[in-house]
Design an enzyme around this catalytic site. Sequence first.
Site, PDB file in Angstrom:
ATOM      1  N   CYS A   1      -1.205  -3.531  -0.990  1.00  0.00           N
ATOM      2  CA  CYS A   1      -1.616  -4.893  -0.631  1.00  0.00           C
ATOM      3  C   CYS A   1      -0.431  -5.845  -0.754  1.00  0.00           C
ATOM      4  O   CYS A   1      -0.015  -6.201  -1.859  1.00  0.00           O
ATOM      5  CB  CYS A   1      -2.759  -5.367  -1.543  1.00  0.00           C
ATOM      6  SG  CYS A   1      -4.311  -4.527  -1.210  1.00  0.00           S
ATOM      7  N   LEU A   2       0.107  -6.245   0.381  1.00  0.00           N
ATOM      8  CA  LEU A   2       1.199  -7.205   0.426  1.00  0.00           C
ATOM      9  C   LEU A   2       1.010  -8.107   1.637  1.00  0.00           C
ATOM     10  O   LEU A   2       0.691  -7.620   2.734  1.00  0.00           O
ATOM     11  CB  LEU A   2       2.545  -6.487   0.558  1.00  0.00           C
ATOM     12  CG  LEU A   2       3.271  -6.029  -0.704  1.00  0.00           C
ATOM     13  CD1 LEU A   2       4.549  -5.301  -0.320  1.00  0.00           C
ATOM     14  CD2 LEU A   2       3.596  -7.197  -1.622  1.00  0.00           C
TER      15      LEU A   2
END
Length: 450
Positions: free
Chosen positions: A92-93
């Site tokens: 998750c970025l």
Amino acid sequence: MASTIVRITKEIRHIQQGTDLSIAVAYRDSNIQHIKALIVGPPETPYEFGFFEFNVRLGRDYPSSPPSVTATTTNGGRCRFNPNIYAGGKVCLSILGTWRGERPGEEWSSAQGLESILISIQSLMSSNPYENEPGYENKKGPDELRHQALYVDKIRHETLRIAVIQKLEEQLGILPNGQVEPPAPAWESEIDEDVEEALEKMGDVEKTKFEPFKDLFKRRFLWYYDTYLSTIETYAKKHRDGEKFQKMEFEHGGNTMDGTYQYSDLKRRLNLIHSTIHMETERWAEEGLNAKRREVGVSANLQRQHEQIVEAHKDKAFTIDLELASDNPFVWQITYFGKPMTHLDGGMFKIRICLSPRFPDEQPRVKVLTPIYHHRVAKDGTLCYFPKKVEEMKSHIDAIVEALEDDSPPYDPRTTVHPEAAKLYWGSADDKKKYHRQLRRSVERSMDEC
């Protein structure tokens, strides 16, 4: 499409030729858009010196669109190493488009690239990853602080178990029962290489196992072995064997890090890996003699390089003496004479360089046989050094001497393989004096052993 390939090629070359010891990338010649990436866990975090691998897929429209990144160091999808690195591999970025950024500029742009992605993932591996979970970054009550500490503790344990020990066991053929699969005889290895070459020509390389960081894992393990051991000995006092991990509120639905502390078993497995790597290194000498008898090309190349280096040193200051052990081009022996007017002045140190018949794909393993108290020399004698040209033995010799003589290195925990010596060297003024006294004692003892 051509511009995409050119861009990817430049980015990969930039990383591979860089000096960052924490990231590495590799790809098969058959598809440069499918990349394997490695991030070595940052020092002084629970991820310290763990080996975290990722699959990176860059599309036809890269860099207009971000790549797809999947974490593969997850214990088969059973371990979530971070609130932003899921057990299923999702990372998750905001720059990957897998998380909505809260500030302008956090989304992907074509100015970013492979290196910036890896650095962003590495930044998630902080000293307090608990704060990466949205809504938990400002929780500072007694219960939250206790949970933060317990979350860090279990990540530290699983980094050692999964991202270090398990990886090395797989590379070395160490079975769950502790036995080691016998290595293939030299002639079998040659057949394997021929088969792989044939498959590559057929365009069928996907059928062969791609392990680009195999040698890196082993060399780094030897560098950081004392740190791993120290971590186990420290935290085994805090968590007894069999104690269950604390489950966090944000862990659910299989996207968790479950388990128990088993530091006694980790220590046993760590020591077995250490001894197995050393046994593998010793086997190189025998393999090397077989390669010499068969007149394999790498044997002749190393013999020629040795002769050239010896000839080149004839007209130089008397710093090293170089010879082959038992006339084996795969085992080099150096006698290093301490440089005058330095802390090594008057010392004489024996150094052994063991080379693989697969050099330079497998890099030399260097051990200082004469005991020396030095921040770049591990307790077992393993030397941490950095050749400029990995395929040239002259570059290795120069780097070995440079590592021993460097008296004012910048602080970098990734290059200091003797934790106790490093703590003194970069400690107070009195600590540094203690370091140099210890170093001088080892120099004096080396003279007594002459």
